[in-house]
Design a protein around this motif. Structure first.
Motif, PDB file in Angstrom:
ATOM      1  N   GLU A   1      -5.436   6.494  -0.697  1.00  0.00           N
ATOM      2  CA  GLU A   1      -6.617   5.831  -1.251  1.00  0.00           C
ATOM      3  C   GLU A   1      -6.504   4.310  -1.151  1.00  0.00           C
ATOM      4  O   GLU A   1      -7.487   3.620  -0.849  1.00  0.00           O
ATOM      5  CB  GLU A   1      -6.810   6.239  -2.715  1.00  0.00           C
ATOM      6  CG  GLU A   1      -7.196   7.703  -2.924  1.00  0.00           C
ATOM      7  CD  GLU A   1      -6.021   8.668  -2.756  1.00  0.00           C
ATOM      8  OE1 GLU A   1      -4.856   8.194  -2.696  1.00  0.00           O
ATOM      9  OE2 GLU A   1      -6.269   9.883  -2.676  1.00  0.00           O
ATOM     10  N   GLN A   2      -5.305   3.780  -1.388  1.00  0.00           N
ATOM     11  CA  GLN A   2      -5.106   2.335  -1.288  1.00  0.00           C
ATOM     12  C   GLN A   2      -5.291   1.852   0.153  1.00  0.00           C
ATOM     13  O   GLN A   2      -5.854   0.785   0.391  1.00  0.00           O
ATOM     14  CB  GLN A   2      -3.712   1.975  -1.796  1.00  0.00           C
ATOM     15  CG  GLN A   2      -3.542   2.097  -3.297  1.00  0.00           C
ATOM     16  CD  GLN A   2      -2.102   1.871  -3.729  1.00  0.00           C
ATOM     17  OE1 GLN A   2      -1.178   1.960  -2.911  1.00  0.00           O
ATOM     18  NE2 GLN A   2      -1.899   1.607  -5.011  1.00  0.00           N
ATOM     19  N   ILE A   3      -4.806   2.636   1.106  1.00  0.00           N
ATOM     20  CA  ILE A   3      -4.936   2.243   2.515  1.00  0.00           C
ATOM     21  C   ILE A   3      -6.399   2.205   2.925  1.00  0.00           C
ATOM     22  O   ILE A   3      -6.871   1.242   3.543  1.00  0.00           O
ATOM     23  CB  ILE A   3      -4.141   3.216   3.408  1.00  0.00           C
ATOM     24  CG1 ILE A   3      -2.639   3.106   3.112  1.00  0.00           C
ATOM     25  CG2 ILE A   3      -4.413   2.924   4.885  1.00  0.00           C
ATOM     26  CD1 ILE A   3      -1.813   4.219   3.732  1.00  0.00           C
TER      27      ILE A   3
ATOM     28  N   LYS B   1       6.310  -0.506   6.741  1.00  0.00           N
ATOM     29  CA  LYS B   1       6.742   0.481   5.742  1.00  0.00           C
ATOM     30  C   LYS B   1       5.560   1.246   5.147  1.00  0.00           C
ATOM     31  O   LYS B   1       5.699   1.907   4.115  1.00  0.00           O
ATOM     32  CB  LYS B   1       7.560  -0.171   4.613  1.00  0.00           C
ATOM     33  CG  LYS B   1       8.700  -1.043   5.091  1.00  0.00           C
ATOM     34  CD  LYS B   1       9.641  -0.325   6.019  1.00  0.00           C
ATOM     35  CE  LYS B   1      10.778  -1.231   6.500  1.00  0.00           C
ATOM     36  NZ  LYS B   1      11.627  -0.563   7.514  1.00  0.00           N
ATOM     37  N   VAL B   2       4.418   1.175   5.790  1.00  0.00           N
ATOM     38  CA  VAL B   2       3.221   1.884   5.327  1.00  0.00           C
ATOM     39  C   VAL B   2       2.972   3.067   6.260  1.00  0.00           C
ATOM     40  O   VAL B   2       2.747   2.884   7.461  1.00  0.00           O
ATOM     41  CB  VAL B   2       1.989   0.960   5.310  1.00  0.00           C
ATOM     42  CG1 VAL B   2       0.743   1.729   4.863  1.00  0.00           C
ATOM     43  CG2 VAL B   2       2.232  -0.229   4.387  1.00  0.00           C
TER      44      VAL B   2
ATOM     45  N   LEU C   1       0.842  -1.194   0.000  1.00  0.00           N
ATOM     46  CA  LEU C   1       0.000   0.000   0.000  1.00  0.00           C
ATOM     47  C   LEU C   1       0.880   1.247   0.000  1.00  0.00           C
ATOM     48  O   LEU C   1       1.704   1.429   0.902  1.00  0.00           O
ATOM     49  CB  LEU C   1      -0.916   0.007   1.222  1.00  0.00           C
ATOM     50  CG  LEU C   1      -1.810  -1.228   1.409  1.00  0.00           C
ATOM     51  CD1 LEU C   1      -2.674  -1.072   2.653  1.00  0.00           C
ATOM     52  CD2 LEU C   1      -2.675  -1.462   0.182  1.00  0.00           C
ATOM     53  N   SER C   2       0.688   2.117  -0.982  1.00  0.00           N
ATOM     54  CA  SER C   2       1.577   3.276  -1.099  1.00  0.00           C
ATOM     55  C   SER C   2       0.840   4.605  -1.165  1.00  0.00           C
ATOM     56  O   SER C   2       1.482   5.667  -1.123  1.00  0.00           O
ATOM     57  CB  SER C   2       2.463   3.138  -2.342  1.00  0.00           C
ATOM     58  OG  SER C   2       1.660   3.014  -3.516  1.00  0.00           O
TER      59      SER C   2
END
Length: 308
Positions: free
Chosen positions: A118-120, A146-147, A114-115
């Motif tokens: 919106e993805q999270i 790392k998120v 997840l970067s």
């Protein structure tokens, strides 16, 4: 069965997974460990967390460990189970199993893929859909996952997903994040429980910023219990004095790679688990490592005696 909700507070100890010398799960030590954590004043337990060596367990072992813990707890405190998995199917299956066995809720960390914000949000929306009415903890541990999850993203998840009832705050540095979330809830946003990690290294400051307690591990969980109890009682300085006595060992135990080996060594030394074994692959302490731990324990005991 007590289900986890937004009112949770205090210390939810991240439980280790005890192993025998040959690497087999040590179920007798699980019983002693549960009794020890509850005797230390834990308000809840969390199993199959990152420091519980969950990825080293088979699916069958994971279920057996959870059932053994739940059986020993016998409903006295809520138990949260880590169910983070690469895919939703595995997460859903484990969640259904542990909730059926009597768990209070589950914990989910974001995958490293997840970067974007919106993805999270989309990921946790999918988590909520898969878990149904199961209450879940959002684990925010960017040093490992790392998120990076901004406060605004957490607030979006909290507002959209009523089954997200707790944030496991483990950002570092992250005190400003707690302040931002509490300012938002004070202004009318939905308030959820915030329990903090990182081995309790920043617990007095986190409590001062509005956290509700700790969800982490330390070989002396009574320290975290007393910090929280003194904060709630309006005597935070007493909690800080105790915290200061334990801090050198907590700092040593929080080292990446070797920290869990130190925790298990001390727990075995205290008679909580039979062997200080990490399942392979895992770190082993050298004679020099052990000498450092023993020095800090001796100094800690002297300081506690002075405090009375």
């Amino acid at each position: 069965m007590t289900r986890l909700d937004e009112s949770a507070r205090g210390v939810f100890v991240i439980a280790v997974t005890p192993f025998k010398a040959d690497g087999a799960v040590d179920f007798d030590s699980i019983d002693r460990m549960v009794d020890f954590y509850l005797g230390a004043g834990a308000d809840g337990l969390t199993v199959l967390g990152m420091m519980g060596e969950a990825p080293k367990l088979t699916a069958a072992e994971s279920g057996e460990v959870v059932r053994r813990v739940l059986g020993r707890v016998a409903g006295r405190v809520p138990v949260v189970v880590g169910v983070s998995a690469p895919g939703f199917a595995q997460m859903r299956a484990l969640s259904q199993a542990v909730m059926g066995d009597g768990a209070a809720g589950v914990m989910v960390a974001p995958p490293a893929s997840l970067s974007t914000d919106e993805q999270i949000v989309a990921y946790y929306r999918g988590v909520a859909e898969e878990l149904g009415d199961t209450p879940f903890v959002l684990q925010d541990y960017p040093l490992v996952t790392k998120v990076q999850i901004a406060p605004s993203v957490i607030l979006k998840i909290v507002e959209d997903l009523p089954t997200c009832v707790m944030l496991k705050h483990e950002d570092w540095p992250g005190l400003s994040k707690i302040s931002a979330l509490r300012a938002a809830s004070d202004a009318g946003s939905r308030r959820i429980s915030i329990l903090c990690g990182n081995g309790g290294l920043f617990l007095p400051e986190e409590m001062g910023r509005g956290a509700d307690g700790a969800m982490t591990g330390f070989a002396y969980p009574e320290m975290m219990v007393e910090v929280c109890r003194n904060h709630f009682a309006g005597t935070p300085e007493r909690g800080r004095d105790l915290f200061d006595a334990y801090l050198p060992l907590a700092r040593l135990e929080q080292q990446p790679g070797i920290g869990l080996a130190i925790r298990k060594y001390v727990l075995a030394r205290r008679g909580v688990i039979a062997e200080p074994v990490l399942r392979r692959p895992g770190a082993r302490l050298s004679a020099a490592d052990i000498a450092e731990v023993e020095t800090l324990i001796a100094r800690q005991e002297r300081r506690l005696a002075e405090l009375g």
